[in-house]
Design a protein around this motif. Structure first.
Motif, short mmCIF file in Angstrom:
data_model
loop_
_atom_site.label_atom_id
_atom_site.label_comp_id
_atom_site.label_asym_id
_atom_site.label_seq_id
_atom_site.Cartn_x
_atom_site.Cartn_y
_atom_site.Cartn_z
N LEU A 31 4.69 8.80 -5.58
CA LEU A 31 3.60 7.79 -5.82
C LEU A 31 2.73 7.84 -6.97
O LEU A 31 2.32 6.89 -7.58
CB LEU A 31 2.79 7.47 -4.60
N HIS A 32 2.12 8.89 -7.04
CA HIS A 32 1.60 9.13 -8.31
C HIS A 32 2.03 9.27 -9.70
O HIS A 32 1.30 9.05 -10.87
CB HIS A 32 0.58 10.55 -8.21
N ARG A 62 -0.26 -0.42 -4.19
CA ARG A 62 -0.53 0.87 -4.66
C ARG A 62 -1.34 1.68 -3.70
O ARG A 62 -2.20 2.59 -4.25
CB ARG A 62 -0.95 1.08 -6.06
N TYR A 102 -1.98 4.32 -1.75
CA TYR A 102 -1.48 5.48 -1.57
C TYR A 102 -1.51 6.17 0.02
O TYR A 102 -0.55 6.63 0.33
CB TYR A 102 -2.02 6.68 -2.20
#
Length: 307
Positions: A27-28, A269, A271
């Protein structure tokens, strides 16, 4: 049995750690900034910096990862960047709807697959077999992203019998259940037919027939019971997949379940929500596979003795 349960718990913890780590890293690495998504294109750099600091996104990656792991050990999945709510609460609201949809789809698949598979096996090589397998092949071949809109078009827009989307109205579950259940029914029917055909040539089936048992006793009690072993495995795997969230179906029908929440959070986004959703999906999948193995051991005494 206690050793099996301990191994299952160990597998859940190990896979949860691996999945959580991979999802966090991926994800990052994906391009995109949650702060830019939340504030829009016209936000000032000062506002972006303030929000980034508030959310903890200004910290180094390793430090964010450490905070995530320590929270996970304490049972804390974090807070949503978008909703500003605990992730556990969001998942708790959505998961029952996904579970309801999964169970209804599984029941529908069983109701369709068992009569179809048994009929095909008992009439192997004849027109009922060809018809049943043709129907199941059609069910496997039609993708959900096409079947769902077609069902909406016919039964919601043209006929007006059922709601288009959502889960608020009565009978809202019918169309998404049919969309998910038909493909699963096709797989189960083909598996049950193949398993029955293999079992029906065993010696104990001929012995039961020689004893003068009725067809219901021979095929219902002896053949079907032993043919369920591979079918149970498929049922467990498919239920784990359905509980994980049939993402495409939930998006098509705007079903407010875990899959829809996952897609929305990926777009934003968000997370912590994405990590929490995938973690819950992984744990559910592993747990259901473990329960499937227990049922498998109950059906087959040889497996119980081996353990």
């Amino acid at each position: 049995m206690i050793g099996f349960i301990l191994r299952l718990l160990g597998s859940v913890l190990f896979v949860s750690f691996i999945v959580g780590t991979l999802v966090f890293m991926l994800l990052h690495l994906v391009p995109g900034d949650p702060v830019a998504v939340m504030l829009g294109d016209w936000a000032s750099p000062a506002d972006e910096l303030a929000l980034r600091t508030q959310l903890g996104l200004d910290l180094p990656i390793w430090q964010q990862y450490w905070h995530y792991l320590t929270g996970l050990v304490q049972g804390d999945l974090g807070s949503s960047l978008f909703y500003q709510q605990p992730v556990a609460d969001l998942i708790g609201e959505r998961f029952p709807l996904t579970a309801h949809l999964a169970v209804m789809s599984l029941l529908l698949a069983i109701l369709i697959a068992f009569p179809l598979g048994i009929w095909a096996a008992l009439r192997a090589g004849r027109w009922p077999d060809h018809l049943s397998m043709g129907v199941s092949l059609l069910g496997v071949s039609i993708p959900n992203f096409w079947l769902g809109p077609m069902l909406i078009l016919v039964f919601a827009l043209w006929l007006g019998w059922l709601p288009v989307s959502g889960a608020q109205q009565p009978w809202s579950w019918v169309l998404p259940t049919v969309t998910l259940g038909t493909a699963l029914a096709a797989i189960l029917a083909r598996m049950l037919r193949a398993s029955l055909l293999e079992v029906m040539h065993e010696d104990y089936i001929r012995t039961a027939q020689a004893k003068g048992l009725s067809s219901i006793q021979v095929y219902g009690r002896h053949a079907l019971f032993n043919a369920l072993l591979p079918v149970v495995t498929i049922l467990g795997l498919q239920l784990g997949t359905l509980l994980g969230g049939a993402v495409i179906t939930e998006v098509v029908f705007d079903w407010p379940g875990l899959g829809n929440l996952l897609v929305e959070s990926i777009q934003r986004r968000d997370y912590p929500v994405v990590q929490g959703c995938i973690l819950v999906i992984s744990v559910a999948y592993i747990s259901i596979n473990g329960l499937t193995e227990l049922v498998y051991a109950w059906l087959d005494p040889r497996i119980r003795l081996a353990k």
